[in-house]
Design an enzyme around this catalytic site. Structure first.
Site, PDB file in Angstrom:
ATOM      1  N   ASN A   9      34.574  37.834  31.987  1.00 21.99           N
ATOM      2  CA  ASN A   9      34.433  39.255  32.338  1.00 21.99           C
ATOM      3  C   ASN A   9      35.538  40.007  31.600  1.00 21.99           C
ATOM      4  O   ASN A   9      36.700  39.925  31.958  1.00 21.99           O
ATOM      5  CB  ASN A   9      34.581  39.400  33.863  1.00 21.99           C
ATOM      6  CG  ASN A   9      34.684  40.848  34.304  1.00 21.99           C
ATOM      7  OD1 ASN A   9      34.384  41.762  33.534  1.00 21.99           O
ATOM      8  ND2 ASN A   9      35.112  41.065  35.548  1.00 21.99           N
ATOM      9  N   LYS A  11      36.103  43.127  31.370  1.00 20.90           N
ATOM     10  CA  LYS A  11      36.576  44.362  32.018  1.00 20.90           C
ATOM     11  C   LYS A  11      36.724  45.475  30.967  1.00 20.90           C
ATOM     12  O   LYS A  11      35.911  45.555  30.051  1.00 20.90           O
ATOM     13  CB  LYS A  11      37.876  44.106  32.781  1.00 20.90           C
ATOM     14  CG  LYS A  11      37.747  42.908  33.727  1.00 20.90           C
ATOM     15  CD  LYS A  11      38.878  42.799  34.709  1.00 20.90           C
ATOM     16  CE  LYS A  11      38.653  41.557  35.578  1.00 20.90           C
ATOM     17  NZ  LYS A  11      39.577  41.470  36.706  1.00 20.90           N
ATOM     18  N   HIS A  95      31.512  44.120  41.567  1.00 21.61           N
ATOM     19  CA  HIS A  95      32.866  43.604  41.338  1.00 21.61           C
ATOM     20  C   HIS A  95      33.850  44.410  42.191  1.00 21.61           C
ATOM     21  O   HIS A  95      33.668  45.620  42.383  1.00 21.61           O
ATOM     22  CB  HIS A  95      33.225  43.709  39.855  1.00 21.61           C
ATOM     23  CG  HIS A  95      34.493  42.989  39.532  1.00 21.61           C
ATOM     24  ND1 HIS A  95      35.724  43.532  39.810  1.00 21.61           N
ATOM     25  CD2 HIS A  95      34.720  41.763  39.006  1.00 21.61           C
ATOM     26  CE1 HIS A  95      36.665  42.666  39.459  1.00 21.61           C
ATOM     27  NE2 HIS A  95      36.080  41.580  38.966  1.00 21.61           N
ATOM     28  N   GLU A  97      36.595  45.675  41.589  1.00 19.42           N
ATOM     29  CA  GLU A  97      37.147  46.866  40.929  1.00 19.42           C
ATOM     30  C   GLU A  97      36.148  48.025  40.973  1.00 19.42           C
ATOM     31  O   GLU A  97      36.549  49.195  41.037  1.00 19.42           O
ATOM     32  CB  GLU A  97      37.571  46.507  39.496  1.00 19.42           C
ATOM     33  CG  GLU A  97      38.833  45.633  39.523  1.00 19.42           C
ATOM     34  CD  GLU A  97      38.947  44.621  38.409  1.00 19.42           C
ATOM     35  OE1 GLU A  97      38.232  44.716  37.406  1.00 19.42           O
ATOM     36  OE2 GLU A  97      39.771  43.680  38.567  1.00 19.42           O
ATOM     37  N   GLU A 165      35.023  36.073  44.706  1.00 21.38           N
ATOM     38  CA  GLU A 165      36.295  36.488  44.122  1.00 21.38           C
ATOM     39  C   GLU A 165      37.159  37.157  45.191  1.00 21.38           C
ATOM     40  O   GLU A 165      36.975  38.367  45.473  1.00 21.38           O
ATOM     41  CB  GLU A 165      36.061  37.484  42.991  1.00 21.38           C
ATOM     42  CG  GLU A 165      35.209  36.932  41.861  1.00 21.38           C
ATOM     43  CD  GLU A 165      35.438  37.714  40.576  1.00 21.38           C
ATOM     44  OE1 GLU A 165      35.839  37.084  39.598  1.00 21.38           O
ATOM     45  OE2 GLU A 165      35.229  38.934  40.559  1.00 21.38           O
ATOM     46  N   GLY A 171      43.587  38.670  39.072  1.00 23.72           N
ATOM     47  CA  GLY A 171      44.665  39.138  38.202  1.00 23.72           C
ATOM     48  C   GLY A 171      46.064  38.971  38.760  1.00 23.72           C
ATOM     49  O   GLY A 171      47.016  39.560  38.245  1.00 23.72           O
ATOM     50  N   SER A 207      41.968  34.579  39.062  1.00 21.63           N
ATOM     51  CA  SER A 207      43.086  33.826  38.471  1.00 21.63           C
ATOM     52  C   SER A 207      42.730  32.410  38.045  1.00 21.63           C
ATOM     53  O   SER A 207      43.573  31.510  38.093  1.00 21.63           O
ATOM     54  CB  SER A 207      44.293  33.823  39.423  1.00 21.63           C
ATOM     55  OG  SER A 207      44.807  35.133  39.547  1.00 21.63           O
ATOM     56  N   GLY A 228      38.461  36.465  34.256  1.00 22.48           N
ATOM     57  CA  GLY A 228      38.866  37.755  33.714  1.00 22.48           C
ATOM     58  C   GLY A 228      39.889  37.583  32.604  1.00 22.48           C
ATOM     59  O   GLY A 228      39.555  37.295  31.454  1.00 22.48           O
ATOM     60  N   GLY A 229      41.157  37.726  32.953  1.00 20.99           N
ATOM     61  CA  GLY A 229      42.243  37.712  31.969  1.00 20.99           C
ATOM     62  C   GLY A 229      42.180  36.555  30.977  1.00 20.99           C
ATOM     63  O   GLY A 229      42.335  36.757  29.761  1.00 20.99           O
TER      64      GLY A 229
HETATM   65  P1  PGA Z   1      41.044  37.313  36.681  1.00 21.87           P
HETATM   66  O1  PGA Z   1      39.771  38.235  37.014  1.00 21.87           O
HETATM   67  O2  PGA Z   1      40.498  35.992  36.145  1.00 21.87           O
HETATM   68  O3  PGA Z   1      41.832  38.065  35.676  1.00 21.87           O
HETATM   69  O4  PGA Z   1      41.772  37.090  37.972  1.00 21.87           O
HETATM   70  C1  PGA Z   1      38.583  37.688  37.505  1.00 21.87           C
HETATM   71  C2  PGA Z   1      37.580  38.784  37.724  1.00 21.87           C
HETATM   72  O5  PGA Z   1      37.973  39.875  38.174  1.00 21.87           O
HETATM   73  O6  PGA Z   1      36.381  38.598  37.460  1.00 21.87           O
END
Ligand code: PGA
Length: 247
Positions: A9, A11, A95, A97, A165, A171, A207, A228-229
């Site tokens: 993802n 973002k 999501h 966010e 999640e 994150g 994470s 994500g990251g």
């Molecule tokens: P993250 O994000 O791996 O950076 O924690 C995961 C996500 O929000 O899908």
């Protein structure tokens, strides 16, 4: 058992088309084993990434779709039909966010899920509790409410994945224990089965990185990861994929 699925993802990343092109080219080159690998770039990068991933097994998706329809007077929205036309096969929905920064409610999410399904996109519904809810041991109650959007929509299991999640794990470098994730995934699967949706694939997200991927991969109830990251660093992402490829 499901084939394992690992989705990046992106973002609101990266800042430039040149960078996303480099990322997609590198993604094409990773060893996927038997893992289903996907990526969800931002809308503005979808077409460029789609062109790079043509003829590749990589599953292309987006991070959201409009709740309001295929076309029309909805300034700033992007529809499921438009992204499907450019080659998207799935969309994230709900999501945390989006729920936080765009105040998305179950009612809005239900509309988005229906729009996605009408456009033949697979829906990856993201669910998860906040830190406060986790501390108050409300996780399962929160998930029950978030999953209830699926009850009456008529979207079949084949068009659905869930990404669990925890908001506090996204994150932050923090994660629940593997045992906690397994318990939640079983709850999600049982709840969906009760809604007439058996065998839905449930991913863990929050994470996931090259160091902990192995722990999550080695579990029958964890069908993959939403990353994500770490999906923005191709070496990290490739290591995560190879961890899931072993199971
Ligand atoms: P993250 O994000 O791996 O950076 O924690 C995961 C996500 O929000 O899908």
């Amino acid at each position: 058992m499901h084939k394992k699925t690992v989705i990046g993802n992106y973002k609101l990343n990266p800042a430039t088309k040149a960078e996303v092109v480099g990322l997609a080219q590198a993604l094409r080159g990773i060893d996927m084993g038997a893992v289903k690998v996907g990526c969800a770039p931002s809308f503005i990068h979808l077409d460029a990434v789609a062109k790079i991933l043509t003829d590749s097994p990589i599953w292309l998706g987006v991070q959201d779709v409009s709740a309001y329809g295929a076309t029309g007077a909805f300034t700033g929205d992007v529809s499921a039909v438009q992204v499907a036309d450019l080659g998207a096969k799935f969309t994230l929905i709900g999501h945390s966010e989006r729920r936080t920064y765009h105040q998305e409610t179950n009612e809005t999410l239900a509309k988005k899920i229906q729009e996605a399904y009408k456009a033949n996109l697979v829906v990856v519904l993201c669910v998860g509790e906040t830190k406060e809810q986790y501390d108050n041991q409300e996780t399962l109650a929160v998930l029950k409410n978030q999953l209830s959007v699926l009850a009456e929509l008529g979207v079949p299991s084949s068009h659905l994945l869930i990404a669990y999640e925890p908001v506090w794990a996204i994150g932050t470098g923090l994660t629940p224990t593997v045992a906690e994730v397994i318990k939640v995934h079983r709850y999600i699967k049982d709840t969906l089965t009760a809604h007439g949706l058996p065998s839905v694939c449930v991913l863990y997200g929050g994470s996931v990185n090259e160091k902990n991927a192995q722990d999550f991969a080695n579990c029958e109830d964890i069908d993959g990861a939403l990353v994500g990251g770490a999906s923005l660093k191709i070496d990290s992402f490739a290591t995560i994929v190879s961890a899931f490829a072993q199971y």
